[in-house]
Structures are given as C-alpha cells and as structure tokens.
Write a protein that holds these residues in place. Sequence first.
Motif, PDB file in Angstrom:
ATOM      1  N   GLY A  84       0.995  -1.223   0.015  1.00 25.23           N
ATOM      2  CA  GLY A  84       0.075   0.048   0.026  1.00 25.23           C
ATOM      3  C   GLY A  84       0.769   1.241   0.056  1.00 25.23           C
ATOM      4  N   VAL A  85       1.907   1.308   0.765  1.00 27.80           N
ATOM      5  CA  VAL A  85       2.758   2.401   0.960  1.00 27.80           C
ATOM      6  C   VAL A  85       3.351   2.577  -0.643  1.00 27.80           C
ATOM      7  CG1 VAL A  85       4.709   3.382   1.903  1.00 27.80           C
ATOM      8  CG2 VAL A  85       3.024   2.622   3.339  1.00 27.80           C
ATOM      9  N   PHE A  86       4.117   1.486  -1.092  1.00 31.24           N
ATOM     10  CA  PHE A  86       4.798   1.439  -2.261  1.00 31.24           C
ATOM     11  C   PHE A  86       3.724   2.081  -3.327  1.00 31.24           C
ATOM     12  CE2 PHE A  86       5.552  -0.255  -6.474  1.00 31.24           C
ATOM     13  CZ  PHE A  86       6.953  -0.007  -6.575  1.00 31.24           C
ATOM     14  N   MET A  87       2.559   1.548  -3.701  1.00 33.18           N
ATOM     15  CA  MET A  87       1.540   2.064  -4.499  1.00 33.18           C
ATOM     16  C   MET A  87       1.118   3.620  -4.356  1.00 33.18           C
ATOM     17  SD  MET A  87       1.325  -0.134  -6.844  1.00 33.18           S
ATOM     18  CE  MET A  87       0.002   0.588  -7.562  1.00 33.18           C
ATOM     19  N   LEU A  88       0.951   4.046  -3.087  1.00 34.30           N
ATOM     20  CA  LEU A  88       0.730   5.274  -2.791  1.00 34.30           C
ATOM     21  C   LEU A  88       1.898   6.457  -2.859  1.00 34.30           C
ATOM     22  CD1 LEU A  88      -1.681   6.623  -1.248  1.00 34.30           C
ATOM     23  CD2 LEU A  88      -0.319   6.648   0.905  1.00 34.30           C
ATOM     24  N   LEU A  89       3.081   5.857  -3.066  1.00 35.81           N
ATOM     25  CA  LEU A  89       4.256   6.674  -3.610  1.00 35.81           C
ATOM     26  C   LEU A  89       4.508   6.544  -5.038  1.00 35.81           C
ATOM     27  CD1 LEU A  89       6.760   6.279  -0.347  1.00 35.81           C
ATOM     28  CD2 LEU A  89       5.448   8.218  -0.837  1.00 35.81           C
ATOM     29  N   LEU A 144      -5.688   3.462  -1.771  1.00 37.57           N
ATOM     30  CA  LEU A 144      -6.038   3.857  -0.293  1.00 37.57           C
ATOM     31  C   LEU A 144      -6.805   2.637   0.207  1.00 37.57           C
ATOM     32  CD1 LEU A 144      -7.135   7.485  -0.383  1.00 37.57           C
ATOM     33  CD2 LEU A 144      -4.922   6.420   0.195  1.00 37.57           C
ATOM     34  N   ALA A 145      -7.075   1.544  -0.682  1.00 34.98           N
ATOM     35  CA  ALA A 145      -7.777   0.693  -0.147  1.00 34.98           C
ATOM     36  C   ALA A 145      -6.892  -0.304   0.833  1.00 34.98           C
ATOM     37  CB  ALA A 145      -7.960  -0.546  -1.470  1.00 34.98           C
ATOM     38  N   LYS A 166      16.055  11.365 -10.049  1.00 33.48           N
ATOM     39  CA  LYS A 166      15.183  10.253  -9.546  1.00 33.48           C
ATOM     40  C   LYS A 166      14.450  11.146  -8.236  1.00 33.48           C
ATOM     41  CE  LYS A 166      15.752   6.684 -12.483  1.00 33.48           C
ATOM     42  NZ  LYS A 166      14.777   5.988 -13.212  1.00 33.48           N
ATOM     43  N   SER A 167      13.302  10.548  -7.733  1.00 35.33           N
ATOM     44  CA  SER A 167      12.673  11.156  -6.505  1.00 35.33           C
ATOM     45  C   SER A 167      13.370  10.171  -5.511  1.00 35.33           C
ATOM     46  CB  SER A 167      11.185  10.821  -6.809  1.00 35.33           C
ATOM     47  OG  SER A 167      10.941   9.498  -6.714  1.00 35.33           O
ATOM     48  N   PHE A 168      12.862  10.787  -4.229  1.00 32.39           N
ATOM     49  CA  PHE A 168      13.554  10.164  -3.046  1.00 32.39           C
ATOM     50  C   PHE A 168      12.186   9.391  -2.300  1.00 32.39           C
ATOM     51  CE2 PHE A 168      16.496  13.639  -3.521  1.00 32.39           C
ATOM     52  CZ  PHE A 168      17.621  13.113  -2.876  1.00 32.39           C
ATOM     53  N   ASN A 169      11.491   8.838  -3.185  1.00 33.21           N
ATOM     54  CA  ASN A 169      10.556   7.891  -2.572  1.00 33.21           C
ATOM     55  C   ASN A 169      10.898   6.610  -1.942  1.00 33.21           C
ATOM     56  OD1 ASN A 169       8.601   9.582  -3.501  1.00 33.21           O
ATOM     57  ND2 ASN A 169       7.857   8.397  -5.345  1.00 33.21           N
ATOM     58  N   TRP A 170      12.109   6.130  -2.656  1.00 34.47           N
ATOM     59  CA  TRP A 170      12.883   4.896  -1.987  1.00 34.47           C
ATOM     60  C   TRP A 170      13.124   5.197  -0.429  1.00 34.47           C
ATOM     61  CZ3 TRP A 170      18.073   5.529  -0.408  1.00 34.47           C
ATOM     62  CH2 TRP A 170      18.499   6.676  -0.837  1.00 34.47           C
ATOM     63  N   LEU A 171      13.779   6.542  -0.266  1.00 35.41           N
ATOM     64  CA  LEU A 171      14.120   6.866   1.024  1.00 35.41           C
ATOM     65  C   LEU A 171      12.719   7.129   2.239  1.00 35.41           C
ATOM     66  CD1 LEU A 171      16.823   7.559   2.670  1.00 35.41           C
ATOM     67  CD2 LEU A 171      16.603  10.148   1.784  1.00 35.41           C
ATOM     68  N   VAL A 172      11.777   7.470   1.565  1.00 33.02           N
ATOM     69  CA  VAL A 172      10.539   7.602   2.279  1.00 33.02           C
ATOM     70  C   VAL A 172      10.139   6.394   2.640  1.00 33.02           C
ATOM     71  CG1 VAL A 172       8.132   8.389   2.373  1.00 33.02           C
ATOM     72  CG2 VAL A 172       9.911   9.691   1.330  1.00 33.02           C
ATOM     73  N   GLU A 173      10.225   5.246   1.651  1.00 33.78           N
ATOM     74  CA  GLU A 173       9.484   4.017   1.722  1.00 33.78           C
ATOM     75  C   GLU A 173      10.653   3.520   2.898  1.00 33.78           C
ATOM     76  OE1 GLU A 173       8.578   1.521  -1.412  1.00 33.78           O
ATOM     77  OE2 GLU A 173       9.126   3.021  -2.646  1.00 33.78           O
ATOM     78  N   THR A 174      11.814   3.649   2.827  1.00 31.85           N
ATOM     79  CA  THR A 174      12.780   3.138   3.795  1.00 31.85           C
ATOM     80  C   THR A 174      12.424   3.448   5.285  1.00 31.85           C
ATOM     81  OG1 THR A 174      14.365   2.868   2.188  1.00 31.85           O
ATOM     82  CG2 THR A 174      15.276   2.685   4.654  1.00 31.85           C
ATOM     83  N   ALA A 175      12.305   4.871   5.286  1.00 26.68           N
ATOM     84  CA  ALA A 175      11.979   5.399   6.672  1.00 26.68           C
ATOM     85  C   ALA A 175      10.776   4.797   7.288  1.00 26.68           C
ATOM     86  CB  ALA A 175      12.007   6.987   6.716  1.00 26.68           C
ATOM     87  N   ILE A 176       9.660   4.722   6.441  1.00 26.36           N
ATOM     88  CA  ILE A 176       8.357   4.127   6.968  1.00 26.36           C
ATOM     89  C   ILE A 176       8.356   2.837   7.450  1.00 26.36           C
ATOM     90  CG2 ILE A 176       5.926   3.863   6.382  1.00 26.36           C
ATOM     91  CD1 ILE A 176       6.038   6.242   4.515  1.00 26.36           C
ATOM     92  N   TYR A 177       8.755   1.971   6.481  1.00 31.38           N
ATOM     93  CA  TYR A 177       8.937   0.606   6.839  1.00 31.38           C
ATOM     94  C   TYR A 177       9.894   0.288   8.062  1.00 31.38           C
ATOM     95  CZ  TYR A 177       7.110   0.061   1.962  1.00 31.38           C
ATOM     96  OH  TYR A 177       6.294   0.050   0.868  1.00 31.38           O
TER      97      TYR A 177
END
Length: 389
Positions: free
Chosen positions: A195-200, A211-212, A279-290
């Motif tokens: 879900g977080v991956f698809m959201l980002l 958001l499901a 590239k965007s920093f989405n991978w860094l946001v994902e890492t922080a959340i997970y």
Amino acid sequence: MERTAAVVGLALCVLFLGMFGSMFFIGVMNPRNVSSVYGGEGCPPGAACQVTGSMGYHTYNPFAATALVWGIVVGIVIMLWSLFEMLSKKNVLLVVAIGTMGVVLLFASNYIFISGVHDLLTAGGSATTYTKPTLGQQYGWLIETIIFLPLSLAIMGLADWLRRREGSRFSVLAIGFYAMGTFCALVCAVLFAMGVFMLLNGNQSNYQENLAFIPELFIFGVMCVAYLKGTEIFKRGEPGAKSPYVFPAYVIGGVLLVAALAALIFGSLDFVYNDWGSKSFNWLVETAIYGAVGFGLAILSDVFAGRAGEKGIALNTSLYACGGILLFASLLQFIFGLNDFLYSSSPNFKWLAELFVLLVPGAIATVLAVGVELLARMMGGKEKRAKRK
C-alpha cells in the motif's frame, strides 16, 4: 508448543496459498480475466468486442476452477484420518484428524474473506463479463465465509471435546486461532508494504486502489487481534502457555524490515546509478516508513515477551540482521565499485556515494545491536544481584 503449532498451521496456509497462487498466475483464477470460468461470460462467440468497465460487469470467485485441488486436499485429510484410525484406536489421533479438518476450513474461510474484501475494495470499474452477475457471483465469498467459519469452529470444538476426554492439555481451537492470527498478521504486513509503495509510486489519480489498504488493514488487523485474543483465552490455565502476541508482532516487523532493506538497497542503486539526481526520493521515504514501523513492532514484541516473563530477542535480532545485510551489501559494492572505477574508461565516484548510503546505516544498526545486547546483559546482572540480596 505454541510456536510449533503456529509454524505447522502456517505451513498449511502456505500450502493452500501456493496452490491458489499457482492457479492465479497461470490465468485460471485471475478475477480480471474475461472468461467463463468465473461463473460469468465473456464476449459472445464470434463477437469482436472488448469488455470494459463502462460496458461490462465484475465478478469474482476465489475458488473458480480449483475444485479438483480442493477435492485432492480433502481426500488427503480423509486418507490420513483413516490411517490414524487403522494404526491406533486412541482418540488423540482422531483429535488430530478432526482438528486438521477444522483448521483447513478455518483457513479457507479466512482466505475467501480476505480475497473477497480485497477484490471488493480494489476492483473499481474492472469488468470480467458482459452479462449481469448473479448474487452468488458477486458476493459468494461472503456466503462461503458465513458457512465455512462456524463449521470450522464447530469441528475444532468437537476436537477439543475429544481432547478433554483424553486428558490432552493442548487446545485445538488455540492452535487454529494462533495460526490464523499469525497469518492475518502476515497479510497486514504485506498489505501495508504494498500500500505504501503504490501510494508513493502508483497512479496518483487511482484513489480507490491506492487507499484500499487502509480499510483493509483495519479489517484484517481487527481479525488478527481477535484471533490472538481468542488464543490467549483458550490457552488460559495451560501449563507453560506463552504470550500469543510475541511471534506475530515479530513476524510483521520482520516483513517490513525486509521491505525497508529492499527499498534502501535497490532504490539507492537506481537513484545513484541511473540518471544521477533526476530520480525522486520515494525510496528513502519508503525505507523510513518501513523501518520505523518494523523496528517499532520488534520493540512491541519484546514488550509482550517481557510481560509474559519471556526473553525478548526481536529488536536485537532485527538490528543484527539489518546491520549484517547492509554491511555485506556495502562490501560487495566496495569490491565491484572499485573494480569498475579502476578499469572503466570513464571512471566516476558514484560507487563511493552508494557505498556511503549502505555502509552508514549498516554500521549504525550493528553498533545499536551491540549496545542493546550489552544493556540487556547489564540489566540481567542487576536483576540477579537484586534477587541474591
């Protein structure tokens, strides 16, 4: 016993999930395929039409075209039951056979319910048939759940009644509930990560599918807690009973930490080596959340263990595992990066930046793991000295 029971129960779950998954990947169970195997109909024979959300209907049946597999599994259960009866007249073997049937039905009800809810929330305008589906084709998953769930509870209740007559101390209901609670925990972990991956990274305009995972996490999380609470109730009074919350919390945390490592390693490689800085920093946001949720659940697992008088190892093990994997990845990066730097016709220092990204968090995790271990030893030594006094 509780941990072993959970592993055995999850093995059954994985077995079923593997069979259903194989059907899904070969196209037999794909709910979005336009095919009559789903109880609906695709385009009429000879018609050159394309079923779309605007002109078609959506149907879903998680057991479509898998009756043979289901029959084989039920046949194996009956065969084992018969063998147990032939080998021994002791009712404890009958308890195992009946309990196995109950756990199988309990998993079936959970699998169907989870699949049905997920499809209901994410299907959107997807269509699989041009004919209007029946009530069963749309909500058969709910009807099956209502039938399978009480039936499974009744069968496991019968197994528990026989178990009490034979004087066995282990509750069949507790074993089934513990396995299902852990399974639901795994489902929640995967849903959260995806879900977080698809959201980002997904289509930002597709709000329904993106958001499901939020209502799904609530529904399946409540199921997980309810099953684990039931396990605690059914095991109350049994000698040597352990907390049912330790292992599931550890499992969810472990899955999310694996997701964090994957996001950090592969995301940083893509960011550094492909079109530097674009590239965007989405991978860094994902890492922080997970990572935050994963380590938080590891700490929660240790809290549950401490309250039950058990030794908490989740946080320390997670830190060592993450640190070791990142340090090993940084070592490989150093070896291959330096080699490429020396022999390349156009050398650059991207490998050094990637080495820094992997080495720093790996070293921090390892140092923290050593610190947590030393702190635990110090606290253990103080407790022992206090008891002697």
